[in-house]
Motif scaffolding. Structure first.
Motif, PDB file in Angstrom:
ATOM      1  N   TRP A   1       2.818   2.233 -30.815  1.00 50.88           N
ATOM      2  CA  TRP A   1       3.795   2.508 -30.399  1.00 50.88           C
ATOM      3  C   TRP A   1       3.689   1.043 -28.924  1.00 50.88           C
ATOM      4  O   TRP A   1       4.230   0.286 -28.655  1.00 50.88           O
ATOM      5  CB  TRP A   1       4.027   3.925 -29.007  1.00 50.88           C
ATOM      6  N   GLY A   2       3.029   0.964 -28.675  1.00 48.65           N
ATOM      7  CA  GLY A   2       1.924  -0.033 -27.983  1.00 48.65           C
ATOM      8  C   GLY A   2       2.514  -1.091 -27.774  1.00 48.65           C
ATOM      9  O   GLY A   2       2.874  -1.883 -26.860  1.00 48.65           O
TER      10      GLY A   2
ATOM     11  N   ALA B   1      -0.062 -11.785 -21.799  1.00 52.39           N
ATOM     12  CA  ALA B   1       1.468 -11.383 -21.848  1.00 52.39           C
ATOM     13  C   ALA B   1       2.323 -11.766 -23.210  1.00 52.39           C
ATOM     14  O   ALA B   1       2.988 -12.777 -23.087  1.00 52.39           O
ATOM     15  CB  ALA B   1       2.041 -12.120 -20.424  1.00 52.39           C
ATOM     16  N   PRO B   2       3.425 -10.410 -23.040  1.00 55.21           N
ATOM     17  CA  PRO B   2       4.948 -11.086 -24.284  1.00 55.21           C
ATOM     18  C   PRO B   2       5.647 -11.863 -23.183  1.00 55.21           C
ATOM     19  O   PRO B   2       6.124 -12.598 -24.032  1.00 55.21           O
ATOM     20  CB  PRO B   2       5.131  -9.155 -23.924  1.00 55.21           C
TER      21      PRO B   2
ATOM     22  N   PRO C   1       2.194  -0.844 -22.649  1.00 59.64           N
ATOM     23  CA  PRO C   1       2.238  -1.875 -21.279  1.00 59.64           C
ATOM     24  C   PRO C   1       4.021  -1.377 -21.308  1.00 59.64           C
ATOM     25  O   PRO C   1       4.556  -1.522 -21.657  1.00 59.64           O
ATOM     26  CB  PRO C   1       2.587  -3.263 -22.380  1.00 59.64           C
ATOM     27  N   SER C   2       4.300  -2.180 -19.633  1.00 55.76           N
ATOM     28  CA  SER C   2       5.364  -1.721 -19.183  1.00 55.76           C
ATOM     29  C   SER C   2       5.929  -2.678 -18.538  1.00 55.76           C
ATOM     30  O   SER C   2       7.583  -2.648 -17.909  1.00 55.76           O
ATOM     31  CB  SER C   2       4.375  -0.710 -17.428  1.00 55.76           C
ATOM     32  N   GLY C   3       5.800  -4.332 -18.427  1.00 55.55           N
ATOM     33  CA  GLY C   3       6.792  -5.181 -18.434  1.00 55.55           C
ATOM     34  C   GLY C   3       6.033  -6.438 -19.456  1.00 55.55           C
ATOM     35  O   GLY C   3       5.016  -6.218 -19.353  1.00 55.55           O
ATOM     36  N   PRO C   4       6.227  -7.108 -19.020  1.00 57.93           N
ATOM     37  CA  PRO C   4       6.086  -8.470 -20.018  1.00 57.93           C
ATOM     38  C   PRO C   4       5.551  -9.331 -19.356  1.00 57.93           C
ATOM     39  O   PRO C   4       4.993 -10.294 -19.743  1.00 57.93           O
ATOM     40  CB  PRO C   4       7.825  -9.215 -19.866  1.00 57.93           C
ATOM     41  N   LEU C   5       5.206  -9.122 -18.215  1.00 56.35           N
ATOM     42  CA  LEU C   5       3.696  -9.461 -17.521  1.00 56.35           C
ATOM     43  C   LEU C   5       2.535  -8.691 -17.487  1.00 56.35           C
ATOM     44  O   LEU C   5       1.766  -9.097 -17.470  1.00 56.35           O
ATOM     45  CB  LEU C   5       4.362 -10.017 -16.482  1.00 56.35           C
ATOM     46  N   GLN C   6       2.422  -7.536 -18.681  1.00 59.58           N
ATOM     47  CA  GLN C   6       1.279  -6.962 -18.075  1.00 59.58           C
ATOM     48  C   GLN C   6       1.046  -7.763 -19.492  1.00 59.58           C
ATOM     49  O   GLN C   6       1.637  -8.060 -20.613  1.00 59.58           O
ATOM     50  CB  GLN C   6       1.844  -5.286 -18.424  1.00 59.58           C
TER      51      GLN C   6
END
Ligand SMILES: Nc1ncnc2c1ncn2[C@@H]1O[C@H](COP(=O)(O)OP(=O)(O)OP(=O)(O)O)[C@@H](O)[C@H]1O
Ligand SMILES: [Mg+2]
Lengths: 266, 443
Positions: free
Chosen positions: B222-223, B296-297, B385-390
């Motif tokens: 999932w991550g 980061a994504p 991850p909870s956001g594109p910067l993580q």
């Protein structure tokens, strides 16, 4: 073959001129496609352009509403004047010229949208209608003028591309009329149509002459004779002869014209 | 025109009159022509059969290796949630509950169940049959329902990867004990548990909901799925508008001169640049120069956007060019401006083709690994991850990391990860085909 120009136009009568063209030259890159054409277009007349294939009829027609601008290699010189205004002048807005000089193409080319949308598109982009009822009015009026209303009034939301060839061509005429142009250019509008559809469109052209000035390219001598009052004969990029349709067909001055209309060369 | 027909008949024409197409020689020629055709057809069929066989082998291997990953071995033991181990103060304080010694609960249960195991090694091996995540499982139970403290319950706990492998038949009992990861005693305990139906394979939900882990039995995709999602979103929201704009400009507005020709050639060249080069570029520009966070994504998406941009431009241009010029002429002839013509007519008609190209480019980006390794998206991350910067990782990189791990338990996870990736790719391609079929136009 004898033509009978319909409509009265005695010799010596001065007709208002809608467009005057002087020394029009067109080049496609190096190729000199039109050579110094001088041709006047009379208001509320049908002017037919005839001549063998490749002689520059379409090229000339496309000069009259600056459709040649879309061809990168094409260069136009000379004077093309619409109501006293040179349409190739710097300050002229080409969008406005094309709204005033509409065009119907050889191959019917309705938009792949509904019949209603096809006709409504022009008025909409030019802001000719205030509100939906007025637009509806323009659409139905244009379709009636194009003689298509009775056939499509119950299915305006069907695709325009789903109509028959002749209906599509009349839809394209309705679409051009809806913009309320002053001049309508038609490039072989009947070449893809059967005799019945052709007859309908010819009738329509005669009807439209009351309100519009029409320039039509055709390969059919009979058609030129039937619908036009003025005829211009082109040959190899030159305007050979121009005059009353009746005169051109019965008593041409140039032997090339004579040869062409009697079918001796093509 | 007519001169051509004048003159004598050709040699062949003379012979035709004497039955050139009906003679024996002609029949032979015809026969050899047919056999050549048959041969050609056979080559084609052989090529297709070979390709299909290769594909089938691949799918079969992946499926065979990976199916077991969707199940996980669990062991049932009675756990008495004694307050001494986890709630000494008796205040049900969350922080204290969190710090509790849940491993002790398992150990005491085991010593009750296997009283004859008294040596240290034996006890360690006994406890080693459970996953390192088993105590956390108990902790989560207690935190969710503090009422269980003081009670005794049967709990299904994660078995260790070795027990899992044994249960799935990947460990050969006949190999000598010292070269096996499970001792003879452990195997006999497993058999004891199995005979009392206290060991069982169940659906491995954690594989679909969890993040990465050091323990093969605890990993989840999932991550990586979330990381892939963020990365693709960044990539799409950048490359789609840029690609369409560039394609429209080049197709409809750009003058045809030397300069645009150079641009065109270079777009085609860029489409062929190896993807790792984009990774290096991203590392230097986005991380080195702009100082975006590593892994980061956001950065991954930017890099993939650069990578898929040329492909998107080429696909968009092709579908814009496929709109018949008569439509443009019709609009221009009515007095529509160039921009109106493009926005009202050309673009809507080209859109299905553009979207199809976009989805295929995105599917490509989804499977891309190399450039993301360069920008550090290969980090080991347990958290989702909870956001594109993580910091995050993506599916193919996750597969790569699992494939790189030595433990036997990761083999099936690798194949299962590939399956998840393939499912996403198939879904995207199916969507592309659906769009193409749905909006296919007949002029
Ligand atoms: N886009 C173009 N680029 C280059 N040359 C062109 C282009 N369009 C037309 N020409 C050339 O200009 C000349 C005149 O063409 P035009 O289309 O005006 O002929 P036409 O009289 O309309 O012929 P037809 O009756 O076959 O339609 C032809 O020799 C043609 O090759
Ligand atoms: Mg023509």
């Amino acid at each position: 073959m004898n033509g009978n120009g319909n409509g009265a136009h005695g010799v010596g009568v001065n007709f208002p001129l809608k467009m005057t063209n002087r020394k029009v030259n067109v080049f496609y890159g190096e190729k000199h496609a039109l050579k110094g054409v001088d041709l006047d277009v009379r208001a509320n007349h049908v002017t037919a352009l005839i001549g063998p294939s490749g002689c520059g009829k379409s090229t000339f027609l496309r000069c009259l509403n600056r459709m040649n601008d879309t061809i990168a290699s094409c260069r136009v010189t000379g004077e093309i004047v619409l109501d006293g205004q040179d349409i190739y002048a710097k300050e002229i807005d080409v969008v406005q010229i094309r709204a005033r000089v509409g065009m119907v193409f050889q191959k019917p080319n309705p938009f792949p949208k509904s019949i209603y949308e096809n006709v409504a598109y022009g008025p909409r982009i030019h802001g000719l209608a205030r509100g939906k009822p007025e637009l509806d009015e323009i659409v139905s009026h244009s379709l009636k003028q194009a003689g298509l209303w009775n056939e499509v009034n119950d299915r305006l939301d069907e695709q325009g591309t789903g109509l028959s060839g002749g209906q599509q061509q009349r839809l394209c005429i309705a679409r051009a009329i809806a913009v309320q142009p002053e001049v309508i250019l038609m490039d072989e509008p009947c070449s893809a149509l059967d005799p019945i559809a052709t007859a309908k469109i010819e009738e329509l052209i005669d009807e439209l002459r009351k309100h519009y000035t029409i320039v039509i390219v055709t390969h059919s001598m009979q058609q030129a004779a039937r619908v036009s009052q003025r005829t211009a004969f082109f040959h190899l990029g030159n305007l050979v002869e121009e005059g009353d349709t009746q005169t051109i067909f019965t008593n041409p001055k140039d032997e090339r014209t004579q040869g062409y209309i009697t079918g001796r060369f093509g | 025109m007519t001169e051509m027909a004048i003159g004598g008949p050709l040699e062949g024409e003379k012979r035709a009159a004497s039955g050139i197409h009906t003679s024996e020689a002609a029949k032979l020629r015809l026969k050899s022509r047919y056999s050549a055709e048959r041969r050609f057809k056979l080559y084609g069929i052989a090529a297709i059969v070979f390709a299909l066989a290769a594909l089938a082998t691949l799918l079969f291997t992946i499926l065979g290796n990976g199916v077991t990953a969707f199940q996980q071995t669990f062991v049932r033991i009675p756990i008495s949630f004694e307050a001494e181990a986890i709630d000494t103060s008796g205040k049900r304080d969350i922080d204290e509950l969190r710090r509790g010694d849940y491993a002790a609960l398992i150990r005491s249960s085991l010593s009750k169940q296997f009283p004859d195991v008294t040596d240290r090694l034996g006890q360690r091996q006994l406890f080693g049959m459970f996953s390192a995540g088993a105590p956390d499982q108990l902790r989560d139970m207690v935190l969710a329902e503090p009422g269980v403290i003081g009670q005794t319950r049967d709990v299904w706990l994660y078995a260790s990867s070795d027990v899992d492998m044994l249960n799935k038949g990947f460990i050969d009992r006949k190999t000598p004990e010292q070269s096996r990861r499970l001792s003879d005693r452990q195997i006999s305990w497993v058999d004891t548990l199995a005979s009392s139906k206290a060991i069982e394979k169940r659906f491995n939900a954690r594989f679909f909901t969890g993040g990465d882990s050091r323990e093969p039995e605890l990993v989840g995709v999932w991550g990586a799925v979330v990381g892939s999602f963020f990365t693709l979103m960044v990539c799409l929201s950048l490359s789609l508008p840029l690609g369409i704009m560039a394609a429209i400009y080049l197709e409809e507005f750009a003058p045809k001169n030397r300069f645009t020709e150079i641009i065109e050639v270079n777009i085609n060249n860029l489409a062929a640049v190896p993807s790792i080069v984009y990774g290096l570029l991203g590392l230097a520009v986005f991380i080195g120069f702009f100082g975006f966070p590593r892994s980061a994504p956001m950065v991954g998406g930017l890099v993939l956007a650069l990578m898929s941009l040329p492909v998107m431009i080429i696909a968009s241009r092709a579908s814009i060019r496929a709109v018949p010029p008569s439509i443009r002429e019709a609009a221009l002839g009515l007095g529509a401006s160039k921009v109106q013509t493009v926005l009202h007519h050309v673009l809507p008609l080209a859109m299905p083709g553009i979207l199809t190209g976009t989805i295929i480019a995105m599917a490509h980006a989804l499977g891309e690994t190399a450039p993301l390794l360069m920008i550090g998206m290969v980090a080991f991350l347990v958290d989702i991850p909870s956001g594109p910067l993580q910091a995050a990782t993506v599916l193919p990189v996750q597969v790569f990391m699992w494939a790189d791990s030595a433990e036997r338990g990761f083999v099936e996870k690798t194949s299962a990860g590939i399956m998840v990736l393939l499912v996403f790719l198939l879904a995207m391609n199916a969507l592309a085909i659906f769009l193409r079929k749905k909006f296919e136009r007949r002029w």
